[in-house]
Scaffold this motif. Structure first.
Motif, PDB file in Angstrom:
ATOM      1  N   VAL A   1      -0.021  -5.429 -21.440  1.00 16.99           N
ATOM      2  CA  VAL A   1       1.080  -6.160 -21.168  1.00 16.99           C
ATOM      3  C   VAL A   1       2.079  -5.326 -21.879  1.00 16.99           C
ATOM      4  CG1 VAL A   1       3.327  -7.117 -20.999  1.00 16.99           C
ATOM      5  CG2 VAL A   1       1.083  -7.809 -19.577  1.00 16.99           C
ATOM      6  N   ALA A   2       1.867  -5.781 -23.227  1.00 20.60           N
ATOM      7  CA  ALA A   2       2.453  -5.333 -24.187  1.00 20.60           C
ATOM      8  C   ALA A   2       2.185  -3.728 -24.919  1.00 20.60           C
ATOM      9  CB  ALA A   2       1.619  -6.367 -25.583  1.00 20.60           C
ATOM     10  N   ASN A   3       1.086  -3.616 -24.928  1.00 19.77           N
ATOM     11  CA  ASN A   3       0.080  -2.986 -25.610  1.00 19.77           C
ATOM     12  C   ASN A   3      -0.276  -1.439 -24.119  1.00 19.77           C
ATOM     13  OD1 ASN A   3       0.806  -3.556 -28.213  1.00 19.77           O
ATOM     14  ND2 ASN A   3      -0.738  -4.784 -27.412  1.00 19.77           N
ATOM     15  N   GLY A   4      -0.400  -1.394 -23.158  1.00 19.46           N
ATOM     16  CA  GLY A   4      -1.095  -0.820 -22.016  1.00 19.46           C
ATOM     17  C   GLY A   4      -2.088  -0.370 -22.640  1.00 19.46           C
ATOM     18  N   PRO A   5      -3.171   0.524 -21.651  1.00 17.78           N
ATOM     19  CA  PRO A   5      -4.253   0.420 -21.939  1.00 17.78           C
ATOM     20  C   PRO A   5      -4.605   1.668 -23.515  1.00 17.78           C
ATOM     21  CG  PRO A   5      -3.673   2.099 -19.932  1.00 17.78           C
ATOM     22  CD  PRO A   5      -2.944   1.180 -21.171  1.00 17.78           C
ATOM     23  N   LYS A   6      -6.384   0.893 -23.360  1.00 22.20           N
ATOM     24  CA  LYS A   6      -6.262   1.496 -24.830  1.00 22.20           C
ATOM     25  C   LYS A   6      -6.837   2.549 -24.908  1.00 22.20           C
ATOM     26  CE  LYS A   6      -8.255  -2.907 -26.397  1.00 22.20           C
ATOM     27  NZ  LYS A   6      -9.775  -3.942 -26.530  1.00 22.20           N
ATOM     28  N   PRO A   7      -7.302   4.001 -25.726  1.00 23.72           N
ATOM     29  CA  PRO A   7      -7.497   5.444 -26.480  1.00 23.72           C
ATOM     30  C   PRO A   7      -8.924   5.082 -25.362  1.00 23.72           C
ATOM     31  CG  PRO A   7      -6.945   4.132 -28.375  1.00 23.72           C
ATOM     32  CD  PRO A   7      -6.726   3.202 -27.400  1.00 23.72           C
ATOM     33  N   GLY A   8      -8.723   5.957 -24.623  1.00 23.71           N
ATOM     34  CA  GLY A   8      -9.923   6.299 -22.977  1.00 23.71           C
ATOM     35  C   GLY A   8      -9.748   5.121 -22.082  1.00 23.71           C
TER      36      GLY A   8
ATOM     37  N   ARG B   1       1.315  -1.434   0.225  1.00 20.69           N
ATOM     38  CA  ARG B   1       0.090   0.154   0.274  1.00 20.69           C
ATOM     39  C   ARG B   1       1.103   1.473  -0.232  1.00 20.69           C
ATOM     40  NH1 ARG B   1      -1.352  -1.652   5.210  1.00 20.69           N
ATOM     41  NH2 ARG B   1      -3.080  -2.570   4.741  1.00 20.69           N
ATOM     42  N   HIS B   2       1.878   1.147  -0.038  1.00 24.57           N
ATOM     43  CA  HIS B   2       2.907   1.857   0.438  1.00 24.57           C
ATOM     44  C   HIS B   2       3.855   2.467  -1.214  1.00 24.57           C
ATOM     45  CE1 HIS B   2       2.319   2.661   4.620  1.00 24.57           C
ATOM     46  NE2 HIS B   2       2.425   1.411   4.702  1.00 24.57           N
ATOM     47  N   ALA B   3       3.672   1.603  -1.868  1.00 23.80           N
ATOM     48  CA  ALA B   3       3.977   1.608  -2.640  1.00 23.80           C
ATOM     49  C   ALA B   3       3.866   3.021  -4.267  1.00 23.80           C
ATOM     50  CB  ALA B   3       4.576   1.208  -4.458  1.00 23.80           C
ATOM     51  N   GLU B   4       4.276   3.460  -4.828  1.00 26.09           N
ATOM     52  CA  GLU B   4       3.992   5.463  -5.609  1.00 26.09           C
ATOM     53  C   GLU B   4       2.890   4.427  -6.847  1.00 26.09           C
ATOM     54  OE1 GLU B   4       7.008   6.916  -7.417  1.00 26.09           O
ATOM     55  OE2 GLU B   4       7.855   8.142  -5.579  1.00 26.09           O
ATOM     56  N   SER B   5       3.364   2.732  -6.667  1.00 26.14           N
ATOM     57  CA  SER B   5       2.410   2.335  -8.184  1.00 26.14           C
ATOM     58  C   SER B   5       1.464   2.129  -7.989  1.00 26.14           C
ATOM     59  CB  SER B   5       2.845   1.128  -8.239  1.00 26.14           C
ATOM     60  OG  SER B   5       3.355   0.328  -7.751  1.00 26.14           O
ATOM     61  N   ARG B   6       0.318   2.279  -6.414  1.00 28.22           N
ATOM     62  CA  ARG B   6      -0.700   1.299  -6.014  1.00 28.22           C
ATOM     63  C   ARG B   6      -1.834   1.858  -6.348  1.00 28.22           C
ATOM     64  NH1 ARG B   6       1.580   4.983  -1.920  1.00 28.22           N
ATOM     65  NH2 ARG B   6      -0.280   6.909  -1.127  1.00 28.22           N
ATOM     66  N   HIS B   7      -1.925   3.400  -6.956  1.00 28.25           N
ATOM     67  CA  HIS B   7      -3.103   4.160  -8.296  1.00 28.25           C
ATOM     68  C   HIS B   7      -3.168   3.439  -9.014  1.00 28.25           C
ATOM     69  CE1 HIS B   7      -3.153   7.129  -4.705  1.00 28.25           C
ATOM     70  NE2 HIS B   7      -1.853   7.313  -4.321  1.00 28.25           N
ATOM     71  N   ALA B   8      -1.548   3.408 -10.109  1.00 32.90           N
ATOM     72  CA  ALA B   8      -1.779   2.915 -11.331  1.00 32.90           C
ATOM     73  C   ALA B   8      -2.654   1.002 -11.034  1.00 32.90           C
ATOM     74  CB  ALA B   8      -0.659   2.450 -11.624  1.00 32.90           C
TER      75      ALA B   8
ATOM     76  N   VAL C   1      -2.009   9.456 -12.658  1.00 27.66           N
ATOM     77  CA  VAL C   1      -1.837   8.144 -13.328  1.00 27.66           C
ATOM     78  C   VAL C   1      -1.796   8.382 -14.866  1.00 27.66           C
ATOM     79  CG1 VAL C   1      -2.272   5.496 -13.568  1.00 27.66           C
ATOM     80  CG2 VAL C   1      -2.790   6.677 -11.217  1.00 27.66           C
ATOM     81  N   THR C   2      -0.844   8.124 -15.325  1.00 25.28           N
ATOM     82  CA  THR C   2      -0.616   7.616 -17.024  1.00 25.28           C
ATOM     83  C   THR C   2      -1.023   6.342 -17.410  1.00 25.28           C
ATOM     84  OG1 THR C   2       1.717   7.297 -17.175  1.00 25.28           O
ATOM     85  CG2 THR C   2       0.709   9.460 -16.365  1.00 25.28           C
ATOM     86  N   ASP C   3      -0.899   6.610 -18.971  1.00 19.20           N
ATOM     87  CA  ASP C   3      -1.268   5.277 -19.791  1.00 19.20           C
ATOM     88  C   ASP C   3      -0.119   4.524 -19.510  1.00 19.20           C
ATOM     89  OD1 ASP C   3      -3.199   5.922 -20.790  1.00 19.20           O
ATOM     90  OD2 ASP C   3      -2.965   5.978 -22.166  1.00 19.20           O
ATOM     91  N   ALA C   4       0.964   5.003 -19.120  1.00 17.36           N
ATOM     92  CA  ALA C   4       2.370   4.362 -19.397  1.00 17.36           C
ATOM     93  C   ALA C   4       3.090   3.921 -17.684  1.00 17.36           C
ATOM     94  CB  ALA C   4       3.550   5.420 -19.000  1.00 17.36           C
ATOM     95  N   GLU C   5       2.375   4.779 -17.013  1.00 14.54           N
ATOM     96  CA  GLU C   5       2.254   3.998 -15.681  1.00 14.54           C
ATOM     97  C   GLU C   5       2.113   2.944 -15.369  1.00 14.54           C
ATOM     98  OE1 GLU C   5       3.475   7.776 -12.997  1.00 14.54           O
ATOM     99  OE2 GLU C   5       1.229   7.413 -13.201  1.00 14.54           O
ATOM    100  N   VAL C   6       0.470   2.731 -15.433  1.00 15.95           N
ATOM    101  CA  VAL C   6      -0.361   1.477 -15.875  1.00 15.95           C
ATOM    102  C   VAL C   6       0.337   0.179 -16.393  1.00 15.95           C
ATOM    103  CG1 VAL C   6      -2.343   0.661 -16.886  1.00 15.95           C
ATOM    104  CG2 VAL C   6      -2.697   2.450 -15.264  1.00 15.95           C
TER     105      VAL C   6
END
Length: 421
Positions: free
Chosen positions: A328-335, A252-259, A385-390
């Motif tokens: 993993v390969a492409n990240g989130p789709k647009p929107g 829960r303390h990781a910066e990635s928790r929101h992503a 949060v950004t697409d790249a972080e997700v």
């Protein structure tokens, strides 16, 4: 519901106090957070923390079990409790005028329960029925199985209620030792919400506090870097297959928790999520499918669970892995991320319509982070949060990682690898 003013303080020689002041509220909520749960049962019978929670309602030096419930309910209030892996919460709700009574009764229960010997055997039977009820419900029991698979050999993998065998080992001395070790810790948090200032809550709660609190102790940490995949199968005759997969995550303390939260929202938490649309709406493979992420201090878990026709099992697994692989390969789709953010923020705002949610926000904030973050601060972190972080956290959690698995059904062997899927 008006906006809350959050404050907290460490009571000298006592626990911590967190207050959400809601100037216009007609209701009040009070909770006592004990920073111990089933993960604190190392070398102890599984289910002990949960058993203590039940016994706290069985009477004190001043009140019988009947008195505890009647005193609150006769005034229109409610009291309840719950146990999780890392906390036990005792809570009361009612009209604002009931707050002094809630402070008195909850304090009496938490710190002065007598654990009458005559009640222990009776409550063991009640808990035994609870264990049996959940075990006979595959949709509920799958949660215990995936936990045992993911946290193999660590108390985090214990069933919170324990088993019929472990609760049989719990006696009055064991119950009171656990209570005394954890209920009198100085990192206990008392959380309140209603039309009261922190000074007013302090005045109400102070007369009911014990004289001595001691330092808390850390539970056994889990090292996710050395965890291995494990598969658990419960073979039984069922019309529907219950399936769960789980991966280790940062805590829960990781910066990635929101992503991570956004990743779960996109993958399986809503009717517009990838797994729901693909497996239920497009293919009709299941009625229920969902994902979730759970955080502890030093570790966490990402889970996917589904109830489906046994004949659909392999196709469903292939679809799950395909959607994960695409993230993993492409990240989130647009929107996609924007929709997940809007849903998350809206759910947060809806939850704050209750006084109890404000108390929980204050209490869990201090318990988990040592402060009360403002809801606006939390929402800003979600929106950042950004697409790249997700995509980055998806790679960290999933890429090259075999999930632990649990299955309840006819007993087909689960695949040992997802390679080629």
């Amino acid at each position: 519901m008006s906006k809350a003013i959050y404050e907290w303080r460490q009571i000298p020689n006592g626990p911590r106090l967190a207050v959400a002041t809601l100037e216009d509220s007609e209701c009040a909520a009070l909770s006592i957070y004990i920073p111990a749960g089933s993960r604190d049962e190392l070398n102890l019978p599984a289910g002990l923390a949960h058993f203590v929670e039940h016994m706290v309602f069985k009477g004190t030096e001043r009140r019988s079990a009947r008195d505890l419930s009647f005193e609150i309910e006769n005034a229109g209030g409610q009291i309840n409790a719950c146990t999780s892996e890392d906390q036990t919460v005792y809570e009361g709700r009612g009209e604002a005028d009931l707050m002094p009574v809630l402070a008195d009764v909850l304090s009496d229960m938490v710190w002065h329960a007598t654990f009458p010997a005559s009640e222990i055997g009776l409550e063991r039977e009640v808990i035994g029925e609870e264990i049996t009820m959940y075990k006979e419900s595959p949709a509920d029991h799958i949660g215990d199985l995936i936990s045992s698979a993911l946290w193999d050999g660590h108390p985090l993998g214990n069933s919170i209620s324990g088993s019929l065998e472990t609760i049989a080992k719990i006696d009055r001395e064991t119950l009171m030792e656990f209570r005394n070790r954890h209920h009198f810790r100085s990192d206990v948090v008392i959380a309140a919400a209603g039309p009261f200032t922190v000074e007013q809550i302090m005045e109400m709660i102070s007369p009911h506090l014990p004289g001595n609190f001691h330092a808390g102790e850390r539970a056994l940490e889990f090292d996710r870097t050395t965890a291995a995949q494990r598969i658990v199968i419960d073979e039984r005759e069922t019309d529907q297959l219950q399936l769960a997969l789980a991966w280790h995550t940062p805590g829960r303390h990781a910066e990635s928790r929101h992503a991570l939260r956004m990743l779960s929202m996109m993958l399986g938490e809503t009717a517009s999520s990838r797994l729901f649309l693909e497996l239920r709406e497009e293919r009709g493979l299941c009625y229920q499918i969902s994902s979730d992420v759970t955080f502890f201090d030093e570790t966490g878990a990402f889970e996917v669970s589904a109830g489906l026709d046994p004949e659909s099992r392999d196709e469903a697994l292939a679809c799950i892995y395909r959607e994960i692989g695409d993230l993993v390969a492409n990240g989130p789709k647009p929107g996609e991320l924007d929709r997940a953010k809007r849903l998350t923020i809206a759910q947060s705002k809806l939850s704050f319509e209750s006084t109890g949610s404000h108390a929980a926000w204050a209490g869990e904030g201090v318990l988990d982070f040592g402060r009360v973050p403002s809801p606006a601060e939390w929402r800003a972190s979600v929106m950042a949060v950004t697409d790249a972080e997700v995509q980055a956290i998806a790679r960290e959690v999933f890429d090259g990682k075999e999930p632990s698995m649990a299955e309840i059904g006819e007993g087909k062997s689960l695949p040992q690898s997802r390679k080629g899927r």
